[in-house]
Motif scaffolding. Structure first.
Motif, PDB file in Angstrom:
ATOM      1  N   SER A  37       0.809  -1.228   0.000  1.00 36.47           N
ATOM      2  CA  SER A  37       0.000   0.000   0.000  1.00 36.47           C
ATOM      3  C   SER A  37       0.843   1.279   0.000  1.00 36.47           C
ATOM      4  O   SER A  37       0.347   2.348  -0.340  1.00 36.47           O
ATOM      5  CB  SER A  37      -0.946  -0.010   1.200  1.00 36.47           C
ATOM      6  OG  SER A  37      -0.190  -0.122   2.400  1.00 36.47           O
ATOM      7  N   MET A  38       2.123   1.169   0.364  1.00 34.49           N
ATOM      8  CA  MET A  38       2.992   2.357   0.351  1.00 34.49           C
ATOM      9  C   MET A  38       3.178   2.900  -1.069  1.00 34.49           C
ATOM     10  O   MET A  38       3.625   4.026  -1.259  1.00 34.49           O
ATOM     11  CB  MET A  38       4.363   2.016   0.958  1.00 34.49           C
ATOM     12  CG  MET A  38       4.310   1.777   2.453  1.00 34.49           C
ATOM     13  SD  MET A  38       5.890   1.104   3.060  1.00 34.49           S
ATOM     14  CE  MET A  38       6.899   2.591   3.128  1.00 34.49           C
ATOM     15  N   LEU A  39       2.854   2.089  -2.070  1.00 32.04           N
ATOM     16  CA  LEU A  39       3.035   2.517  -3.459  1.00 32.04           C
ATOM     17  C   LEU A  39       1.743   3.003  -4.128  1.00 32.04           C
ATOM     18  O   LEU A  39       1.703   3.178  -5.338  1.00 32.04           O
ATOM     19  CB  LEU A  39       3.674   1.382  -4.271  1.00 32.04           C
ATOM     20  CG  LEU A  39       5.184   1.590  -4.479  1.00 32.04           C
ATOM     21  CD1 LEU A  39       5.933   1.470  -3.156  1.00 32.04           C
ATOM     22  CD2 LEU A  39       5.753   0.625  -5.459  1.00 32.04           C
ATOM     23  N   LYS A  40       0.705   3.240  -3.315  1.00 36.70           N
ATOM     24  CA  LYS A  40      -0.578   3.698  -3.882  1.00 36.70           C
ATOM     25  C   LYS A  40      -0.405   4.947  -4.751  1.00 36.70           C
ATOM     26  O   LYS A  40      -0.980   5.068  -5.827  1.00 36.70           O
ATOM     27  CB  LYS A  40      -1.557   4.010  -2.741  1.00 36.70           C
ATOM     28  CG  LYS A  40      -2.456   2.821  -2.396  1.00 36.70           C
ATOM     29  CD  LYS A  40      -3.900   3.269  -2.203  1.00 36.70           C
ATOM     30  CE  LYS A  40      -4.832   2.095  -2.316  1.00 36.70           C
ATOM     31  NZ  LYS A  40      -4.857   1.259  -1.114  1.00 36.70           N
ATOM     32  N   GLY A  41       0.412   5.894  -4.259  1.00 34.73           N
ATOM     33  CA  GLY A  41       0.625   7.152  -4.990  1.00 34.73           C
ATOM     34  C   GLY A  41       1.234   6.919  -6.362  1.00 34.73           C
ATOM     35  O   GLY A  41       0.919   7.627  -7.332  1.00 34.73           O
ATOM     36  N   ALA A  42       2.116   5.923  -6.447  1.00 25.55           N
ATOM     37  CA  ALA A  42       2.741   5.599  -7.741  1.00 25.55           C
ATOM     38  C   ALA A  42       1.676   5.103  -8.712  1.00 25.55           C
ATOM     39  O   ALA A  42       1.706   5.425  -9.910  1.00 25.55           O
ATOM     40  CB  ALA A  42       3.824   4.539  -7.550  1.00 25.55           C
ATOM     41  N   GLY A  43       0.727   4.336  -8.199  1.00 22.74           N
ATOM     42  CA  GLY A  43      -0.386   3.848  -9.024  1.00 22.74           C
ATOM     43  C   GLY A  43      -1.240   4.998  -9.548  1.00 22.74           C
ATOM     44  O   GLY A  43      -1.689   4.995 -10.699  1.00 22.74           O
ATOM     45  N   GLU A  44      -1.435   6.023  -8.701  1.00 19.78           N
ATOM     46  CA  GLU A  44      -2.235   7.182  -9.124  1.00 19.78           C
ATOM     47  C   GLU A  44      -1.534   7.954 -10.249  1.00 19.78           C
ATOM     48  O   GLU A  44      -2.168   8.414 -11.193  1.00 19.78           O
ATOM     49  CB  GLU A  44      -2.511   8.096  -7.917  1.00 19.78           C
ATOM     50  CG  GLU A  44      -3.564   7.505  -6.983  1.00 19.78           C
ATOM     51  CD  GLU A  44      -3.483   8.028  -5.556  1.00 19.78           C
ATOM     52  OE1 GLU A  44      -2.821   9.062  -5.322  1.00 19.78           O
ATOM     53  OE2 GLU A  44      -4.094   7.400  -4.670  1.00 19.78           O
ATOM     54  N   LYS A  45      -0.204   8.089 -10.130  1.00 27.86           N
ATOM     55  CA  LYS A  45       0.549   8.772 -11.205  1.00 27.86           C
ATOM     56  C   LYS A  45       0.511   7.943 -12.491  1.00 27.86           C
ATOM     57  O   LYS A  45       0.392   8.469 -13.592  1.00 27.86           O
ATOM     58  CB  LYS A  45       2.008   8.983 -10.780  1.00 27.86           C
ATOM     59  CG  LYS A  45       2.179  10.071  -9.745  1.00 27.86           C
ATOM     60  CD  LYS A  45       3.646  10.201  -9.368  1.00 27.86           C
ATOM     61  CE  LYS A  45       3.826  11.054  -8.126  1.00 27.86           C
ATOM     62  NZ  LYS A  45       5.066  10.735  -7.420  1.00 27.86           N
TER      63      LYS A  45
END
Length: 311
Positions: A202-210
């Protein structure tokens, strides 16, 4: 004969010189390396064939390098009329699978995974996240240990690779704690991995949004072949579901073992791993020792596959 699956490796399998032999012998493979350079605006072939391990290890280089090598190594098989019934890939390898299925144009895919690598790397500062491989413990026990270790921070199962091999990811302290707990529960080994970011948590959620913003810019095609999704371990045949699954994939567990079982249950008895290394062949043998596994990464392995599959 049963069904044939093409499977594609993820990050970690890279090495300098991968794909070189095949690109020297097959024009169709060489064209893929040239297209990658064109799409990315630098000499990808030079980086892969003559570069150094350190440059290749940078995530935003690794991802397009492995995708390019995998797609290039697949060209001779397609040329000889060897076509899969189903495709799948581990993490990054899922993009190679979509290129194979025709969902995604290669040039779009290679530009996309370079950005994917960059976003994944940037999302968590180096030194904050970690991953560990847990060997010899069942899924439920690993999930339990992760829950227990969450008192130290974020830690979650990232990859269910094969029976007795699960990778966990999260914040350094929490991952170390989970590794310790797994060992106390009977894991044979708990090894911290030499990675620069905590992938598939879940720490990579922001990367998924980009990534979502980049995916929005590309046009997908109808699939010629079903792809098994990492997120659901189910077939995807509708192109309209693909973008959402690829966004989720960045921060969700990779259900590789279940993906392989799905293909086997559906009659797949031969798996060809295409691209660097044969990690996935090893996982498949642990999932079902009767499955036939082959790999294609150089002329020797390619010729063996052509001989076996009659290309």
């Amino acid at each position: 004969m049963g069904k044939l699956a093409f499977i594609f490796p993820g990050q970690g399998a890279q090495y300098v010189g991968m794909g070189k032999q095949i690109s020297e012998q097959y024009k169709s493979a060489e064209v893929i390396f040239d297209q990658a350079s064109e799409a990315l605006g630098f000499d990808v072939k030079k980086m892969i064939f003559e570069g150094d391990e350190e440059t290749l290890k940078i995530t935003e280089n690794t991802q397009p390098a492995i995708l390019t090598t995998s797609v290039a190594c697949m060209q001779p098989l397609l040329e000889k009329g060897i076509k899969p019934d189903v495709v799948a890939g581990l993490s990054l390898g899922e993009y190679s699978a979509h290129v194979a299925a025709g969902t995604m144009d290669f040039k779009d895919a290679v530009a996309l995974v370079r950005k994917r690598g960059k976003y994944m790397q940037e999302e968590v500062p180096v030194g904050v996240g970690a991953m560990a491989a847990i060997v010899g413990l069942d899924n439920d026990s690993v999930i339990e240990c992760c829950k227990e270790a969450q008192s130290e921070g974020v830690v979650e199962p990232a990859n269910f690779n094969c029976p007795g091999q699960i990778v966990v990811a999260g914040e350094v302290k929490a991952v170390e704690k989970a590794a310790e707990l797994c060992k106390s529960k009977g894991a044979k080994r708990a090894i911290m991995l030499p990675v620069s970011a905590p992938f598939h948590c879940s720490m990579l959620k922001g990367a998924g949004e980009k990534l979502a913003m980049e995916l929005a810019k590309i046009e997908l095609n109808d699939m010629a072949i079903p792809v098994v999704s990492n997120v659901t371990a189910e077939y995807v045949t509708d192109k309209n579901l693909v973008k959402d699954l690829l966004i989720k994939q960045v921060s969700s567990s990779v259900l590789w073992e279940n993906s392989v079982r799905k293909m086997i249950d559906d009659g797949v008895d031969t798996f060809v791993e295409i691209g660097p290394g044969k990690t996935l062949c090893g996982f498949i043998k642990k999932i079902d020792k009767d499955a036939k596994t082959l790999n294609v990464e150089d002329m020797e392995t390619l010729n063996k596959v052509l001989e076996e599959l009659g290309g």
